[in-house]
Design a protein around this motif. Structure first.
Motif, short mmCIF file in Angstrom:
data_model
loop_
_atom_site.label_atom_id
_atom_site.label_comp_id
_atom_site.label_asym_id
_atom_site.label_seq_id
_atom_site.Cartn_x
_atom_site.Cartn_y
_atom_site.Cartn_z
N MET A 1 -1.84 18.53 -3.79
CA MET A 1 -0.45 18.35 -3.39
C MET A 1 0.37 19.60 -3.68
N ASP A 2 -0.13 20.51 -4.49
CA ASP A 2 0.62 21.71 -4.83
C ASP A 2 0.91 22.57 -3.61
N ASN A 3 0.05 22.52 -2.60
CA ASN A 3 0.26 23.34 -1.42
C ASN A 3 1.10 22.65 -0.36
N VAL A 4 1.72 21.53 -0.71
CA VAL A 4 2.56 20.79 0.23
C VAL A 4 4.01 21.23 0.05
N ALA A 5 4.60 21.72 1.13
CA ALA A 5 6.00 22.13 1.13
C ALA A 5 6.83 21.05 1.81
N ILE A 6 7.99 20.77 1.25
CA ILE A 6 8.91 19.81 1.85
C ILE A 6 10.06 20.58 2.49
N LYS A 7 10.33 20.24 3.75
CA LYS A 7 11.43 20.87 4.48
C LYS A 7 12.33 19.77 5.03
N SER A 8 13.59 20.11 5.23
CA SER A 8 14.52 19.13 5.80
C SER A 8 15.26 19.73 6.98
N GLY A 9 15.77 18.86 7.82
CA GLY A 9 16.49 19.26 9.01
C GLY A 9 15.63 19.13 10.24
N LYS A 10 16.20 18.60 11.30
CA LYS A 10 15.45 18.40 12.54
C LYS A 10 14.84 19.70 13.03
N GLU A 11 15.57 20.80 12.88
CA GLU A 11 15.09 22.09 13.38
C GLU A 11 13.82 22.56 12.69
N GLU A 12 13.51 22.02 11.52
CA GLU A 12 12.30 22.38 10.78
C GLU A 12 11.10 21.49 11.14
N MET A 13 11.35 20.39 11.85
CA MET A 13 10.30 19.42 12.13
C MET A 13 9.48 19.80 13.35
N ASP A 14 8.21 19.37 13.33
CA ASP A 14 7.32 19.50 14.49
C ASP A 14 7.44 18.18 15.26
N ILE A 15 8.39 18.15 16.17
CA ILE A 15 8.71 16.89 16.85
C ILE A 15 7.53 16.39 17.67
N LYS A 16 6.74 17.29 18.22
CA LYS A 16 5.55 16.86 18.97
C LYS A 16 4.57 16.14 18.06
N ALA A 17 4.38 16.63 16.84
CA ALA A 17 3.47 15.99 15.88
C ALA A 17 4.01 14.64 15.44
N PHE B 1 8.56 10.54 23.96
CA PHE B 1 9.00 11.75 23.26
C PHE B 1 10.52 11.80 23.21
N GLU B 2 11.17 11.46 24.30
CA GLU B 2 12.63 11.48 24.37
C GLU B 2 13.26 10.56 23.33
N PHE B 3 12.71 9.36 23.16
CA PHE B 3 13.23 8.44 22.14
C PHE B 3 13.10 9.04 20.75
N VAL B 4 11.95 9.61 20.45
CA VAL B 4 11.74 10.21 19.13
C VAL B 4 12.71 11.37 18.94
N ASN B 5 12.75 12.27 19.90
CA ASN B 5 13.60 13.45 19.80
C ASN B 5 15.06 13.07 19.59
N ARG B 6 15.56 12.14 20.35
CA ARG B 6 16.97 11.74 20.24
C ARG B 6 17.23 10.98 18.95
N SER B 7 16.26 10.22 18.46
CA SER B 7 16.48 9.47 17.21
C SER B 7 16.63 10.39 16.01
N LEU B 8 16.01 11.56 16.09
CA LEU B 8 16.10 12.50 14.98
C LEU B 8 17.46 13.19 14.93
N ASP B 9 18.20 13.18 16.04
CA ASP B 9 19.50 13.84 16.09
C ASP B 9 20.47 13.30 15.03
#
Length: 144
Positions: free
Chosen positions: A1-17, A34-42
């Motif tokens: 788990m030490d190599n796991v980085a936590i990031k926040s903000g929609k712009e940091e996310m891999d929305i396709k993943a 995809f549109e539902f997921v993308n818009r829900s993160l807004d």
């Protein structure tokens, strides 16, 4: 788990993943577009777990950032489960100064009760007070 980085903000996310997991592997959002997921993160506080630059986990808090939050879409890829990644995601969320003042934070889960209890979640004190409009297939049936 030490190599796991936590990031926040929609712009940091891999929305396709995120979409791939929710659409193909989740029990709560199979078939979501995809549109539902993308818009829900807004309108969510998005948090991702990354290993070697690849997104391996996700959680979001739908919130007004002051009084209420709804925890949703929490997942860790199967090959990374059991290593504390979900706890790292949730700790990041609940370590934010503004989450400490939320009067109520809620979620739905069919299988994560043990994890969420570690963060203070409990069954509803007054279930009869809670009402819902439940449209489990809205993400499939909805046409814009």
């Amino acid at each position: 788990m030490d190599n796991v980085a936590i990031k926040s903000g929609k712009e940091e996310m891999d929305i396709k993943a995120i979409h791939k997991f929710l659409n193909e592997e989740s029990y709560w959002a199979k078939g979501i577009s995809f549109e539902f997921v993308n818009r829900s993160l807004d309108n969510s506080f998005c948090v991702g777990a990354f290993s070697d630059g690849r997104q391996i986990g996700f959680a979001r808090l739908i919130t007004d950032y002051y009084t209420f939050g709804w925890l949703a879409d929490v997942y860790v890829l199967p090959e990374h489960r059991g290593k504390g990644v979900s706890k790292k995601l949730l700790s990041f969320i609940f370590d934010q100064p503004w989450t400490r003042r939320l009067r109520r934070t809620m979620l739905n889960t069919s299988d994560g009760h043990g994890l969420y209890r570690q963060f203070g979640f409990k069954e509803l004190a007054h279930p009869a007070y809670v009402m819902e409009i439940h449209q489990p297939n809205a993400h499939i049936d909805h046409k814009e």
